[in-house]
Structures are given as C-alpha cells and as structure tokens.
Scaffold this motif. Sequence first.
Motif, PDB file in Angstrom:
ATOM      1  N   THR A  68      -2.398   0.921 -11.183  1.00  0.00           N
ATOM      2  CA  THR A  68      -1.193   0.282 -10.680  1.00  0.00           C
ATOM      3  C   THR A  68      -1.604  -0.705  -9.600  1.00  0.00           C
ATOM      4  OG1 THR A  68      -0.782   1.831  -8.871  1.00  0.00           O
ATOM      5  CG2 THR A  68       0.096   2.431 -11.040  1.00  0.00           C
ATOM      6  N   ARG A  69      -0.639  -1.382  -9.043  1.00  0.00           N
ATOM      7  CA  ARG A  69      -0.921  -2.317  -7.951  1.00  0.00           C
ATOM      8  C   ARG A  69      -1.501  -1.579  -6.739  1.00  0.00           C
ATOM      9  NH1 ARG A  69       2.431  -7.199  -6.181  1.00  0.00           N
ATOM     10  NH2 ARG A  69       3.151  -6.869  -8.288  1.00  0.00           N
ATOM     11  N   GLU A  70      -1.073  -0.333  -6.508  1.00  0.00           N
ATOM     12  CA  GLU A  70      -1.470   0.417  -5.311  1.00  0.00           C
ATOM     13  C   GLU A  70      -2.779   1.184  -5.449  1.00  0.00           C
ATOM     14  OE1 GLU A  70       1.638   1.031  -6.780  1.00  0.00           O
ATOM     15  OE2 GLU A  70       2.696  -0.423  -5.533  1.00  0.00           O
ATOM     16  N   ARG A  71      -3.094   1.651  -6.661  1.00  0.00           N
ATOM     17  CA  ARG A  71      -4.282   2.502  -6.819  1.00  0.00           C
ATOM     18  C   ARG A  71      -4.624   2.645  -8.285  1.00  0.00           C
ATOM     19  NH1 ARG A  71       0.048   5.407  -5.550  1.00  0.00           N
ATOM     20  NH2 ARG A  71      -0.451   5.196  -3.360  1.00  0.00           N
TER      21      ARG A  71
END
Length: 180
Positions: A68-71
């Motif tokens: 994902t964008r975060e991790r």
Amino acid sequence: MAAPVIALVGWSGSGKTTLLTALLPVFAQRGLSVSTLKHAHHTVDPDQPGKDSHRHRMAGARETMLATRERFVLFREHRSEDEPDLALLLGRMAPVDLYIAEGFKSAPVRKLEVHRPALGKRPLWPDWPGIIAVAADGDVGPCPLPVLDLGDAGAIAQFIVTGLGLRLDVKSEHSRFYDE
C-alpha cells in the motif's frame, strides 16, 4: 558489516513489548535507525480469508507481497519447512543501525532479560547463554550480571548502545532508505 542484534527475552507478561516500545523513541532521538523482529509461539495470520492476498497464498504462492502507500507486508509460507531462525530473518530485512528481537531466546545473539519478580517465575539468566544483563522492576537476588531498572528506558538504551558499541549523534547511513 551487519548491524548488531540484541534480543529481549523473558517470560510471558514480563514486559518485553512494553520495554521495546519505550526503547524505540529513545534510540530514534539518538539518531539510530532500528528494526524489530517478534517471535510468536502461536499461529498468527494477519491476512484475512477472502482478501486477494490470502487467496494468492491459499492457491499456493510461496511468497505474497501486499503493498500500500503506507507499507508493504511480505507473507512467506513455510509449509513443511522448519521455523526460520533469527539469522535467516535478519537477512531478509533492510539495513539499519540496530536490530531488536523480541523473543528468540535460543538464538546465538546477546540478550537482555526482562524480569518481573512478582510473576513468581525463575530468572532465565542462569540457564540461557548470551544474557548480558537483566532489566527488572524488583529485587532479583544475587545476580552476576548488570541489573537495570526496567522503568528507566534511557539507562537501558545507554547500556545497549555502550555494550554493542553503537555510534550516536551521527546521521545513520541507513536513514536514507527510510527517508525516501
């Protein structure tokens, strides 16, 4: 050269996770990049049935990465293989200044025992090699190792920094990886 590793070991309920989460901001303030590993004795599956990544795994994928964008999370199926040892797991991680393992008491690395006498459990240090100090919240009795105040994360961090020969106040060469 690989970064040093220290394992926090102790009985369930002794406060290993609490200590680890108290140490991380102290190390960050001192300019160190740190990654952690957690050993679990029970089955854990953070993936959910019905999700695409779970379906990939159940269909037979050896490894599945969910990004994902975060991790991102990498799932690796062991199937009939032995449980991976700490060295193999560390080899899969990005470089940092320090690795802290929670558990892994059998691993051939330096260990800090987290001990709460009120739990009524015997200390691990007499029986497990590699324990270099005990962090406790009470009297541990006669102990040939340094005994640190479990409530003083700063002092414990300093013991780890000194004991493992870490350099402080220098922009970590590994920080670039995480700052991008």
